[in-house]
Structures are given as C-alpha cells and as structure tokens.
Design a protein around this motif. Structure first.
Motif, PDB file in Angstrom:
ATOM      1  N   ARG A  38       0.835  -1.193   0.000  1.00 27.56           N
ATOM      2  CA  ARG A  38       0.000   0.000   0.000  1.00 27.56           C
ATOM      3  C   ARG A  38       0.869   1.242   0.000  1.00 27.56           C
ATOM      4  O   ARG A  38       2.012   1.218   0.456  1.00 27.56           O
ATOM      5  CB  ARG A  38      -0.957  -0.002   1.188  1.00 27.56           C
ATOM      6  CG  ARG A  38      -0.284   0.117   2.547  1.00 27.56           C
ATOM      7  CD  ARG A  38      -1.316  -0.060   3.663  1.00 27.56           C
ATOM      8  NE  ARG A  38      -0.720   0.085   4.986  1.00 27.56           N
ATOM      9  CZ  ARG A  38      -1.381  -0.131   6.129  1.00 27.56           C
ATOM     10  NH1 ARG A  38      -2.658  -0.498   6.105  1.00 27.56           N
ATOM     11  NH2 ARG A  38      -0.756   0.028   7.291  1.00 27.56           N
ATOM     12  N   VAL A  48       2.374  -5.048   3.034  1.00 31.43           N
ATOM     13  CA  VAL A  48       1.217  -5.337   3.872  1.00 31.43           C
ATOM     14  C   VAL A  48       1.163  -6.827   4.230  1.00 31.43           C
ATOM     15  O   VAL A  48       1.105  -7.202   5.398  1.00 31.43           O
ATOM     16  CB  VAL A  48      -0.089  -4.926   3.167  1.00 31.43           C
ATOM     17  CG1 VAL A  48      -1.303  -5.357   3.988  1.00 31.43           C
ATOM     18  CG2 VAL A  48      -0.107  -3.424   2.903  1.00 31.43           C
ATOM     19  N   VAL A  63      -0.662  -4.655  10.541  1.00 32.84           N
ATOM     20  CA  VAL A  63      -1.933  -5.249  10.097  1.00 32.84           C
ATOM     21  C   VAL A  63      -2.152  -6.652  10.646  1.00 32.84           C
ATOM     22  O   VAL A  63      -3.247  -7.212  10.488  1.00 32.84           O
ATOM     23  CB  VAL A  63      -2.031  -5.290   8.560  1.00 32.84           C
ATOM     24  CG1 VAL A  63      -1.773  -3.910   7.961  1.00 32.84           C
ATOM     25  CG2 VAL A  63      -1.078  -6.320   7.959  1.00 32.84           C
ATOM     26  N   MET A  82      -9.689  -7.333   5.031  1.00 29.14           N
ATOM     27  CA  MET A  82      -9.245  -6.294   5.957  1.00 29.14           C
ATOM     28  C   MET A  82     -10.352  -6.006   6.965  1.00 29.14           C
ATOM     29  O   MET A  82     -11.440  -5.568   6.576  1.00 29.14           O
ATOM     30  CB  MET A  82      -8.880  -5.025   5.188  1.00 29.14           C
ATOM     31  CG  MET A  82      -7.835  -5.256   4.104  1.00 29.14           C
ATOM     32  SD  MET A  82      -7.351  -3.737   3.261  1.00 29.14           S
ATOM     33  CE  MET A  82      -8.870  -3.315   2.411  1.00 29.14           C
ATOM     34  N   LEU A  85     -10.675  -1.829  10.314  1.00 33.28           N
ATOM     35  CA  LEU A  85      -9.935  -0.783   9.595  1.00 33.28           C
ATOM     36  C   LEU A  85      -9.918   0.515  10.384  1.00 33.28           C
ATOM     37  O   LEU A  85     -10.885   0.854  11.089  1.00 33.28           O
ATOM     38  CB  LEU A  85     -10.548  -0.565   8.223  1.00 33.28           C
ATOM     39  CG  LEU A  85     -10.237  -1.678   7.204  1.00 33.28           C
ATOM     40  CD1 LEU A  85     -11.253  -1.643   6.053  1.00 33.28           C
ATOM     41  CD2 LEU A  85      -8.831  -1.533   6.675  1.00 33.28           C
ATOM     42  N   ASP A  89      -5.077   3.118   7.729  1.00 33.15           N
ATOM     43  CA  ASP A  89      -5.044   2.132   6.645  1.00 33.15           C
ATOM     44  C   ASP A  89      -5.394   2.746   5.295  1.00 33.15           C
ATOM     45  O   ASP A  89      -5.329   2.065   4.267  1.00 33.15           O
ATOM     46  CB  ASP A  89      -6.025   0.993   6.945  1.00 33.15           C
ATOM     47  CG  ASP A  89      -5.645   0.197   8.182  1.00 33.15           C
ATOM     48  OD1 ASP A  89      -6.547  -0.090   9.000  1.00 33.15           O
ATOM     49  OD2 ASP A  89      -4.454  -0.143   8.327  1.00 33.15           O
ATOM     50  N   TYR A  93      -3.913   0.449  -2.543  1.00 31.97           N
ATOM     51  CA  TYR A  93      -3.426  -0.907  -2.317  1.00 31.97           C
ATOM     52  C   TYR A  93      -3.103  -1.577  -3.653  1.00 31.97           C
ATOM     53  O   TYR A  93      -3.876  -1.464  -4.603  1.00 31.97           O
ATOM     54  CB  TYR A  93      -4.469  -1.724  -1.559  1.00 31.97           C
ATOM     55  CG  TYR A  93      -4.530  -1.390  -0.091  1.00 31.97           C
ATOM     56  CD1 TYR A  93      -5.045  -0.175   0.344  1.00 31.97           C
ATOM     57  CD2 TYR A  93      -4.051  -2.280   0.869  1.00 31.97           C
ATOM     58  CE1 TYR A  93      -5.082   0.151   1.704  1.00 31.97           C
ATOM     59  CE2 TYR A  93      -4.092  -1.977   2.223  1.00 31.97           C
ATOM     60  CZ  TYR A  93      -4.605  -0.758   2.628  1.00 31.97           C
ATOM     61  OH  TYR A  93      -4.639  -0.441   3.974  1.00 31.97           O
TER      62      TYR A  93
END
Length: 121
Positions: A38, A48, A63, A82, A85, A89, A93
């Motif tokens: 990302r 990520v 994460v 995901m 969040l 974040d 991506y």
C-alpha cells in the motif's frame, strides 16, 4: 508477463471491513509468491502481506491480526480481507507477484493497477 487485475476497495467507516481481490491471467500463477502493498499520500510503498504458493503467510506488524491474505490457485485469485480498519489504513493498495518471498517492493516483478481504500474516522 503476469497481468494482475484488482477489484474491491472503496470507502468504509473506521472499524469496518473490506475485501480486496486480485485476479491473475497466468497459467503458472500457483508458482508465484503473491503480495499486497500500500502507498499513502506522501509516503513510500509499504509491505502489507504476502503468501507463498504453499500458503505460508507473512504480515506487516501494523496489520497482523486484522488482515488476512489468501489465495485460490485453481482460479488464480488472491484476496486481502481487511477487518477493524482505521484511518491509518487509508492508501492505494496494490497486489503483486514475485518469484521469491519478500517484504520489499523490488522483489516483486508484476503489479496490479492499484485500488483506493479510504477509512473515514
């Protein structure tokens, strides 16, 4: 050449969930390590998550426990689920394919087009 086409993303409230998908038009997809990176505005692209062809996973500390990477080798898909969040974040991506496991962007030769994820507070 591995073509990667991403889908998913969008706008979500803090605490919400999103799933990103990445389809590979490549019959040897199962041989590649797949990763998600990302990039937030003004920041460098960061790792990520990654998953090997065997299903071994690795996550960035930020994460781990919230995001889950998975793949479907039969259908040439990789996913990033995901959860929980938060505004940090928010980023574009990218999915990526590489021949070895790694957390550095230069270890991945092929990239998707990117998809925006925005988390509102």
């Amino acid at each position: 050449q591995v073509q990667l086409v991403q889908s998913g993303g969008g706008l979500v409230q803090a605490g919400g969930s999103l799933r990103l998908s990445c389809a590979a038009a490549e019959r040897t997809f199962s041989e590649y390590t797949m990763g998600w990176f990302r990039q937030a505005p003004g920041k460098e692209r960061e790792f990520v998550a990654a998953i090997t062809w065997r299903g071994t996973t690795d996550y960035a500390t930020s994460v781990r426990g919230r995001f889950t990477i998975s793949r479907d080798n039969a259908k040439n898909w990789v996913f990033l689920q995901m959860n929980s969040l938060n505004p940090e974040d928010t980023a574009v991506y990218y999915c990526a394919a590489g021949s070895s496991v790694g957390i550095r962007a230069e270890q991945y030769a092929y990239w998707g087009q990117g998809t925006q994820v925005t988390v509102a507070s």
